[in-house]
Design a protein around this motif. Structure first.
Motif, PDB file in Angstrom:
ATOM      1  N   LEU A 120     -24.817 -14.103  -6.629  1.00  0.00           N
ATOM      2  CA  LEU A 120     -25.969 -15.006  -6.627  1.00  0.00           C
ATOM      3  C   LEU A 120     -26.365 -15.937  -7.725  1.00  0.00           C
TER       4      LEU A 120
ATOM      5  N   LEU B  41     -29.677 -17.027  -8.533  1.00  0.00           N
ATOM      6  CA  LEU B  41     -30.925 -18.112  -8.368  1.00  0.00           C
ATOM      7  C   LEU B  41     -31.195 -19.228  -9.813  1.00  0.00           C
ATOM      8  N   ASN B  42     -30.878 -17.779 -11.206  1.00  0.00           N
ATOM      9  CA  ASN B  42     -30.951 -18.986 -12.450  1.00  0.00           C
ATOM     10  C   ASN B  42     -30.740 -20.114 -12.129  1.00  0.00           C
TER      11      ASN B  42
ATOM     12  N   PRO C  30     -33.105 -10.818   1.532  1.00  0.00           N
ATOM     13  CA  PRO C  30     -33.796 -10.465   0.117  1.00  0.00           C
ATOM     14  C   PRO C  30     -34.215 -11.332  -0.936  1.00  0.00           C
ATOM     15  N   MET C  31     -32.484 -12.110  -0.532  1.00  0.00           N
ATOM     16  CA  MET C  31     -31.781 -12.807  -1.958  1.00  0.00           C
ATOM     17  C   MET C  31     -31.823 -14.187  -1.110  1.00  0.00           C
TER      18      MET C  31
ATOM     19  N   ARG D 276     -34.786 -15.408   0.152  1.00  0.00           N
ATOM     20  CA  ARG D 276     -36.249 -15.245   0.486  1.00  0.00           C
ATOM     21  C   ARG D 276     -36.847 -14.943  -1.534  1.00  0.00           C
ATOM     22  N   ALA D 277     -35.827 -14.831  -1.741  1.00  0.00           N
ATOM     23  CA  ALA D 277     -35.827 -15.495  -4.056  1.00  0.00           C
ATOM     24  C   ALA D 277     -35.569 -16.661  -3.722  1.00  0.00           C
TER      25      ALA D 277
ATOM     26  N   ILE E 289     -43.763 -17.838   2.153  1.00  0.00           N
ATOM     27  CA  ILE E 289     -43.496 -18.364   1.224  1.00  0.00           C
ATOM     28  C   ILE E 289     -43.428 -19.699   0.033  1.00  0.00           C
TER      29      ILE E 289
ATOM     30  N   ALA F 299     -38.373 -18.940  -2.913  1.00  0.00           N
ATOM     31  CA  ALA F 299     -39.333 -18.382  -4.365  1.00  0.00           C
ATOM     32  C   ALA F 299     -39.003 -19.073  -5.769  1.00  0.00           C
ATOM     33  N   ALA F 300     -37.608 -19.454  -5.714  1.00  0.00           N
ATOM     34  CA  ALA F 300     -36.794 -19.802  -7.157  1.00  0.00           C
ATOM     35  C   ALA F 300     -36.668 -21.623  -6.850  1.00  0.00           C
ATOM     36  N   GLY F 301     -37.179 -22.106  -5.538  1.00  0.00           N
ATOM     37  CA  GLY F 301     -36.729 -23.590  -5.727  1.00  0.00           C
ATOM     38  C   GLY F 301     -36.101 -23.954  -4.727  1.00  0.00           C
TER      39      GLY F 301
END
Lengths: 337, 337, 337, 337
Positions: free
Chosen positions: B250, B252-253, B282-283, B285-286, B329, B289-291
């Motif tokens: 995945l 997320l960048n 976890p991913m 949530r991430a 978050i 958090a990354a937008g």
């Protein structure tokens, strides 16, 4: 093999078991979990009749450690490893923040940045003195002079020091100035270097190679641990893919995967991972949300004039703001700063 | 070219400008931002003397749209696109949650899951009726029967429906039952299909191809938008790398990168992105958090008996818990659920 | 399952075996090798008591086809498939040369190039009439008009025609003009399209997707073959890696791997594979040395003015020279031109 | 910068030019091509007024060396570099064959294989004494004892020796026994090691890192050359992609690309590149057809009992047969064996 001893086994009995395994030519490592001694026996297993081991005094069971990494595996060492470094307890409930410039450039730069990152909540200062540069003609770092400056700047603000060691011959020099020895991504499979840091008692942070699988990364940790140094943490810093818009592709999937496979702390480096300043904060937040134990972030008070990696360094006030955001996210995942 | 009109330009003057550009053979698109009309002129630019355009009545400036995607770019359309679908406003301050089974398997399954995900806060129900399967011998979905069930289950719980369309000949059928047409990763560059959904007025979600650059992905959006359908959102669902521990990587960048380059909403699919149940939360949530603007997640009440992708589907109670974490978050990044 | 019949089994007995398998709900395919009938039975295998099948009249053995591709596998069909197309016998001892422009641009262009490539030894003419373009604003091909020109140019020089079909709705149109239907790399997993060409009796060439594993590629062939069309060949045309110097990374490793796993012919496209004119000939030579059954090469008499892919097209005289080199290499690997 | 002197410039004048450049703080390297002296000046270029350099006595022109690698570039050094090693002239018209076991395992093994590969036409013997192993628990090589055996076996058959050096501290030891120092793929960016071999006068072969771009690979050569050792060759040995059927993806595209960008010889290692015995010969043939200057191939008389990489080692008779095939292919590309 993983040999579990019965709860309450006497120390003398445990030593007996380990001696018998050692005499069969195996390397023997020991840990404890929930009141039980766990013994990892590594090497040519054929010299032991494993069927009979469970009948040895004190032994509850003997089972295969199926992963190629043994000491780094959760199977051997079920509880999280916590590394004490100065004020930091890396891998603990508290998120560890490491920050500082890409390269140490001089006294003023280092002290200014040290002050800023300490104030924001960092407990470890990063800074390169020996830089692995793709081109032989690029700035290679200040060397030992850089390490001295870094040490003084960190000390002035109660910070620990992490810095990269690039060669087996540099280990003792680095160990004199740094609290954590960093193995760079390009050296993740420099086994002579891994062995050498394995002979120190310094914490070691191993950055993931650009195209390394998670298994290879954990095996590099195993190279260090097999030499006797169990103080190892891992750092995800971006892998190489086909995408060219970002410098690397920060692989946050690795965070929950490593946390399951291994007991070692996982740090994330969003600065190199994405390589673009305004993408560092989103990826740092995401790393904590994914369960990372800490962050290592490039901060520079004057990034436009940085000698390396300016374009991905945060300004001190951006780092401040990021720490505030992370504080709340940490709570969601049962952590704090 | 991007032609900016002066603030307060009369409608008649604006139409004049657009007509002149159209008469030069260009495709003309219009948006407004901060009280000013912005006109994108696309095609063979050589027929216009661009130096002189700034002297046309009402024109403030004319500048090159440097990226290959035009309508999808922030340069043309600076404010975020928000897509209204039922109770969801995708791209808005509020995070959109889409959830449901990989495949629709039957009435009971669909209604059970619809109830669960609606209760947890989802506003869109996902569910495949036509499944792109690597093997011709695997379960291919229930087809139209599946769409009917999906529609009824969603309606019973006030949910909108998203479902995949696999072929240009299926578009009108899908459009009858689904509120959002999903283009799968394997079809990201199926241009006949993109054109066909571009002729509908249904919102379209384009999943990123397994090895597609961000630029190619935005150009696939452009293929749809160039046909007249501006209701497009993007979905990151994992890229293919050398890592074999996870199903995909995945990326997320891509979230902060796309949010900068484009005004289109970005949804993240952690279920396919990582492919392992206990790594989905976890991913997810991430991602927030990354937008990311939303999530699309596989939820199944009995994943061990799912006809596809059971191993990556969350149990309803895991989805509940995840939504609670995301709520906090989201606030950190100025959003809500 | 692969059911081998005994040598000399009577036709009626063979039909009996196949009927029993079909009545169990299985799809049944048949081939012959070394005087023995081989039957592939595909589907839900649970309805047959496989232990007892070897006791059926005429049956020698029944064994599992372990790979996910069945009809495409060498296990089912041990001898090489040879596809007859005009003067070409693709997959035979003789190397097949396909050549022509990226896109058909007009009568003169097509006839000039057809003459040149026919003279050099090509037996199939390539040329795109419908072009899959990353940007919606790039030249999309001449459409049916292009197909007509291509057909006439090829006919004038005794060449067969290969051209890309991009959508399930285009199949019958393409089939009217082309002798071989090409599935492009972007459509390798467009299953609706694969099914549609599987319903024709035209030879199909499937280009490997940019990030497709060899297994997925063979499964795409299986999608076509499962519909009844066994005339399939594969085309390696470069995968996507991190390298940016070349357009793609031509993966010649795939040639010997596919030749082992499958009986289908393998063609190599060095033009797209490497994407730089002066690297096409070395990679074409290498492809033949690695065991490819043929080449598909872009040739243009005026590449600087080509509407697409000029930078990777050979001049006719370069193609001539290449054919001469390949003639000798072909002999080394037991082939000819 | 590249400073070209006029044809027939006197030596004293040339020395003058170089001295002036050195006095400006630049590193100066010199080569000759078509009767003209070419001077590369590398470093901080701002101290020289380049506009005026063309007016210096003897200077014809001064132009920028645009690639980041300078000494490794064809722009600086237009003719092919040829490295003399024993009976081999690597980079010359004649193809160089290097062969031998993955690891040296003992006297008998080494002598048997040396005899076989010498007879087949190899001029260099390969054999690892220090092995970079992903696992710390795998066979690490015989060390110095292995080097001694390798040297004796090679000498007995008139072969030169290539062996891997893994650490800067090992360079002098390796240099005592080996004629060519091999830098392994994992150490391609171990800059301390590259610098150290740059201080010897031994030929160095740099294997391409698993995920290294061609530019990075040439920059690793530059690291060696910048220290004064110009005897460098490159070795393509497979990159890492998503494909799992082969061990690595041998990237033959790199051969013509490097031959264009650089004057250094390019060797191909199909054994590691593809990692499956029956695919080694096809890829070796392909490498020569693509223009490689040589091959390095694992050969073992008893691969089933090899301590490492047995599954990819050729039997001696397979190597014989391969050499015969390559002989003909070499002629097609203007080479010989």
């Amino acid at each position: 093999m993983l040999v579990l001893l019965k709860p309450g086994t006497a120390e003398a009995t445990a030593i007996d078991v380990m001696t018998r395994l050692r005499m069969a030519g195996l390397a023997v490592h020991r840990t404890e979990h929930e009141g039980r001694i766990r013994v990892a026996a590594i090497g040519d297993l054929s010299a032991v009749a494993w069927d009979e081991v469970k009948d040895w005094p004190g032994v509850e069971s003997a089972q295969k450690l199926s992963r190629p990494f043994k000491l780094a595996s959760r199977a051997f060492h079920p509880h999280d490893t916590i590394l004490s470094v100065g004020r930091a307890a890396i891998g603990d409930r508290r998120i560890t923040l490491m920050a500082g410039p890409c390269s140490v450039e001089g006294e003023e730069q280092a002290f200014t940045i040290a002050a800023a990152v300490a104030k924001a909540g960092a407990t470890v200062m990063r800074g390169g003195a020996y830089k692995p540069r793709t081109s032989p003609y690029a700035f290679q770092g200040l060397g030992e002079e850089g390490l001295k400056i870094l040490r003084r700047a960190a000390d002035a603000h109660g910070l620990s020091v992490i810095s990269e060691v690039m060669d087996s011959q540099q280990v003792s020099l680095l160990a004199r100035y740094a609290d954590i020895l960093q193995i760079g991504a390009r050296n993740m499979q420099n086994y002579a270097l891994l062995r050498e840091v394995g002979h120190t008692q310094k914490p070691v942070m191993i950055k993931r190679g650009l195209a390394s699988t998670i298994e290879e990364w954990l095996l590099s940790a195993e190279h260090v641990m097999a030499q006797g140094n169990q103080q190892v943490m891992l750092c995800e810093r971006g892998i190489r893919t086909f995408e060219t818009y970002t410098r690397n592709t920060l692989d946050l999937n690795a965070v929950p995967v490593v946390k399951e496979l291994s007991h070692l702390p996982v740090i994330v480096d969003p600065s190199h991972g994405v390589g673009i300043r305004n993408k560092v904060a989103p990826m740092a937040r995401a790393a904590i949300a994914a369960g990372a134990d800490g962050l290592i972030i490039e901060v520079h008070h004057d990034p436009d004039h940085a000698l390396s990696d300016g374009a991905q360094s945060l300004f001190p006030n951006q780092f401040d703001e990021l720490v505030a955001q992370i504080r709340t996210i940490a709570e969601v995942v049962g952590r704090s700063i």
